[in-house]
Enzyme design. Structure first.
Site, PDB file in Angstrom:
ATOM      1  N   HIS A 411      -3.862   8.106   4.098  1.00 20.92           N
ATOM      2  CA  HIS A 411      -4.412   9.082   3.361  1.00 20.92           C
ATOM      3  C   HIS A 411      -4.636   9.799   3.529  1.00 20.92           C
ATOM      4  O   HIS A 411      -4.941  10.392   3.812  1.00 20.92           O
ATOM      5  CB  HIS A 411      -6.343   8.468   2.818  1.00 20.92           C
ATOM      6  CG  HIS A 411      -6.478   7.131   2.439  1.00 20.92           C
ATOM      7  ND1 HIS A 411      -7.789   6.920   2.228  1.00 20.92           N
ATOM      8  CD2 HIS A 411      -5.535   5.848   2.110  1.00 20.92           C
ATOM      9  CE1 HIS A 411      -7.802   5.275   1.859  1.00 20.92           C
ATOM     10  NE2 HIS A 411      -6.754   5.078   1.661  1.00 20.92           N
ATOM     11  N   GLU A 505       3.923  16.998  16.849  1.00 17.96           N
ATOM     12  CA  GLU A 505       5.081  17.267  15.724  1.00 17.96           C
ATOM     13  C   GLU A 505       5.469  18.302  15.712  1.00 17.96           C
ATOM     14  O   GLU A 505       6.673  18.175  14.651  1.00 17.96           O
ATOM     15  CB  GLU A 505       4.093  16.809  14.803  1.00 17.96           C
ATOM     16  CG  GLU A 505       3.387  17.765  13.581  1.00 17.96           C
ATOM     17  CD  GLU A 505       2.378  17.299  12.925  1.00 17.96           C
ATOM     18  OE1 GLU A 505       1.963  15.519  13.404  1.00 17.96           O
ATOM     19  OE2 GLU A 505       2.089  17.369  12.061  1.00 17.96           O
TER      20      GLU A 505
HETATM   21  C1  NOJ Z   1       0.739  16.364   8.602  1.00 16.16           C
HETATM   22  C2  NOJ Z   1      -0.127  15.215   9.885  1.00 16.16           C
HETATM   23  O1  NOJ Z   1      -0.217  16.134  10.917  1.00 16.16           O
HETATM   24  C3  NOJ Z   1       0.965  14.289  10.099  1.00 16.16           C
HETATM   25  O2  NOJ Z   1       0.603  13.251  11.441  1.00 16.16           O
HETATM   26  C4  NOJ Z   1       1.520  13.598   9.080  1.00 16.16           C
HETATM   27  O3  NOJ Z   1       3.082  12.797   9.556  1.00 16.16           O
HETATM   28  C5  NOJ Z   1       2.198  14.155   7.808  1.00 16.16           C
HETATM   29  N1  NOJ Z   1       1.137  14.978   7.492  1.00 16.16           N
HETATM   30  C6  NOJ Z   1       2.392  13.657   6.128  1.00 16.16           C
HETATM   31  O4  NOJ Z   1       0.573  13.397   6.250  1.00 16.16           O
HETATM   32 CA    CA Z   2      -1.048  18.430  10.518  1.00 14.72          CA
END
Ligand code: NOJ
Ligand code: CA
Length: 701
Positions: A411, A505
């Protein structure tokens, strides 16, 4: 609850101006003072040496009332607590709560207001909070400023990120307190980059004094109140509470009876004790979920990293801008051919999970709305119930079920909390219909209601409403871009993990996280609870996906493995792509084996900013897992396995950096070896620059 021992000791009446309370061991002492003008303050001693000088307390209210002076003591009470409790999941099977409490009933005669200050003193730190009784003059009050301060005794070394009430997604700066200046912080990659003040930092802040005392300043049990950032006085080394902002000039709207969160100060002469501390958890309320059977620590893979790495997949189904949720017929859009969450691709991940004993598959980008989801401060982005035309939810949920794998819901709210709240019941209905029992939420962007902040009181209440609602429906939750946790997973253990920091990320699409980042996070962000850091990236360089791309994970493969142990979470992602794991199946074995729930944890050695080595015993087994990580410097770790059962012989599998490994020049070099070990054995392992090592230890039958 075992061994509950509560002794009400003292009832002292009126006119006392100072009173002390010490920790059970006597090493930590808190002195509460009330000046002649009735100003409350406190100070803290560690081994008879001052670590917090007399520091102001209280509040300033919108209605012109100043709750920082003019108090009289009506009564003080002390009590001692010694009990043990069992968390639903965690780093240890059993937690001891052993503290002495001092409660001071104060009254401000001018405004006829009453306020209690409660201190709890543990052997590794102090918690204190303010409590307001019902039915007093101040039935409702509005806090514009909290005066609580932490007056430090010197220009300590500090590990800090800038104070931004909309994001914690920064890497750490290490300076003296006098050198804190948040303008130096790089904001690249943060959509909600906003420097509040050059001297405002986020809590927790980790400090080290010149005589090697470690101090951690944070909060516990944040509920219905804004998060506490810290204003730093770089001249006299005082940190003062700075409450996260709201849409008005009021920071906290209060109605009695009410309590603030605990302000926490952890103190030790050994950094490992800070990591092992359970004080923040002990300051949270016991579990409020009656039946916790649905809560299961787990590992997941996901249609996720392929959207973060360059040139691969997209969340959105079509390449189109300016879409209105209500007016769009998604079946008529032209697919862009890169949509990751398509049925065939999701099945590939389900197969991979099933083959490798991974419990869950997270799928992002399954639902309509991603075409223009970010950056527009738009109210209606997602409805959380309409899959894209190429995501067959019925087929996938029955396929996952047939393979014994859980699909994990996503979500992303794009920070439109109002929209999410309106649609939460139907979103949960959809999850239940299709057999989802866990959800990752996300709040990318500026908050709606506009003017509220991610860390302000309104949003703190929002996260709490969502956590409770998920608990009522038997759903586990992983929050991204939420306020950072403060130990409330004791109360709501369906809150498995949060992001609320700069995760792995960032390494895919920004200057990334320096190698020391993971040696600081456990001392800061993880003090309040597990992080969904998403470790386990094996294809380290983004040039692998796009020629010339210089982004990379600032780590070796062996360090990525070690993070499963050093970065505790009951929800761990094997974040890389299945095809990359298939290239390094022998190293992937550690991710398959490592546990996510533990009986015992031994912090072997730790120094913020430099290194961490931790050993943990998997819950209900005799299997141990060790992770050791270093920063940008090479390092040799050497330790005895004296925590092993002396009557057993074990097989250790050592996943070490290769001889020539280096996080920049050769990050994918590793070597795997095995050897028989006992509790008398010593391991000596070389970690490369930016490297690490992981060890699994199984008893030989
Ligand atoms: C930032 C979140 O940290 C990441 O895990 C996610 O893939 C993206 N937003 C999209 O919701
Ligand atoms: Ca994030």
């Amino acid at each position: 609850m075992k061994n509950l021992l509560i002794t009400a000791l003292l009832f002292i009446s009126a006119s006392l101006w100072a009173q002390s309370v010490t920790s059970p061991s006597g090493r930590i002492q808190v002195d509460f003072h009330l000046s002649d003008e009735g100003n409350p303050s406190y100070s803290v001693l560690f081994d008879n040496k001052e670590v917090i000088k007399p520091s102001p307390m209280g509040f300033r209210l919108k209605q012109g009332i100043d709750l920082t002076y003019g108090f009289k003591i009506i009564e003080t009470k002390t009590r001692s607590v010694s009990e043990t409790w069992e968390p639903v999941w965690g780093e240890v099977k059993e937690i001891t709560d052993n503290h002495n409490e001092l409660r001071i009933h104060l009254q401000q005669y001018a405004s006829d207001s009453k306020m209690d200050i409660v201190f709890r003193v543990f052997d590794d730190g102090v918690g204190f909070r303010y409590e307001f009784e019902p039915n007093q003059k101040l039935a409702y009050f509005q806090v514009t400023d909290e005066a609580t301060s932490f007056c430090l005794t010197g220009d300590h070394k500090a590990f800090w990120i800038p104070g931004n009430d909309d994001s914690n997604e920064y890497y750490y700066s290490t300076t003296k307190i006098s050198g804190i200046d948040t303008r130096l912080c790089d904001g690249k990659g943060i959509g909600t980059h906003k420097i509040i003040d050059k001297h405002c930092i986020q809590s927790p802040v980790m400090l080290k004094t010149d005589d090697n005392i470690y101090i951690n300043i944070f909060e516990a049990a944040l509920s219905d109140y804004p998060a506490m950032l810290l204003d730093v006085n770089v001249n006299n080394y005082t940190l003062k509470a700075h409450l996260a902002g709201s849409a008005t000039d009021v920071k906290a709207f209060m109605q009695t009876p009410c309590k603030t969160p605990w302000r926490t100060i952890l103190i030790s002469d050994n950094a490992a004790d800070i990591l092992a501390s359970k004080t923040i958890l002990n300051l949270n309320e016991p579990c409020k979920i009656e039946n916790t059977d649905f809560i299961k620590p787990q590992k997941m893979v996901g249609v996720w990293w392929e959207m973060h790495v360059p040139n691969k997949s997209s969340w959105n189904y079509a390449d189109k801008f300016n879409i209105k949720l209500a007016d769009t017929d998604w079946t008529t859009l032209t697919p862009n051919g890169r949509h990751g969450a398509n049925t065939a691709n999701v099945k590939r991940y389900i197969d991979f999970a099933a083959e490798n004993g991974i419990d869950g598959v997270l799928v992002e980008g399954w639902n309509v709305g991603w075409e223009d989801w970010a950056g527009n401060w738009k109210e209606e982005v997602f409805d959380f119930v309409t899959p894209y035309p190429d995501f067959n939810v019925e087929e996938l949920s029955s396929y996952a079920k047939s393979k014994g794998v859980n699909l994990i819901m996503h979500h992303e709210t794009s920070a439109s909390a109002t929209n999410y709240e309106r649609r939460l019941d139907s979103a949960i209905g959809f999850m239940k219909k299709h057999g989802y029992n866990s959800v990752k939420t996300g709040y990318v962007g500026w908050i709606i209601p506009r003017g509220e902040t991610h860390d302000g009181q309104w949003m703190v209440q929002h996260y709490e409403r969502v956590i409770k609602k998920m608990a009522e429906n038997g759903i586990m939750i992983d929050e991204h871009e939420s306020v950072r946790p403060t130990g409330q997973h004791r109360t709501y253990p369906n809150l498995m993990a949060c992001e609320a920091a700069r995760g792995n990320e960032y390494n895919a699409w920004s200057i990334g996280n320096p190698p020391e980042h993971e040696t600081i996070l456990p001392f800061t962000r993880l003090m309040g609870g597990p992080m969904d850091y998403t470790p386990g990236i094996f294809k380290i360089k983004m040039a692998n996906y796009q020629a010339g791309n210089t982004c990379q994970v600032h780590s070796t493969i062996a360090k990525q493995l070690a993070l499963y142990v050093t970065m505790y979470s009951p929800l761990q992602m094997a974040a890389d792509l299945p095809e990359n794991y298939n290239l390094y199946k022998d190293a992937f074995q550690f991710i398959k084996d490592v546990a996510v729930d533990w009986d015992t944890t031994k912090i072997i050695e730790a120094e913020p900013g430099d290194y961490i080595t931790i050993a943990r015993k998997a819950k209900g087994t005799e299997n141990w897992f060790i992770g050791a990580i270093t920063d940008e410097n090479k390092r040799t770790v050497e330790f005895y396995l004296d925590f092993l059962d002396p009557d057993k012989t074990y097989l250790a599998t050592i996943y070490a950096d290769g001889k020539d490994a280096d996080w920049i020049t050769n990050p994918e070099s590793y070597s795997i070896s095995t050897k028989k070990v006992t509790s008398g054995s010593k391991l000596k392992i070389k970690l490369a620059a930016g490297g690490g090592c992981a060890v699994s230890i199984y008893p030989i039958k």
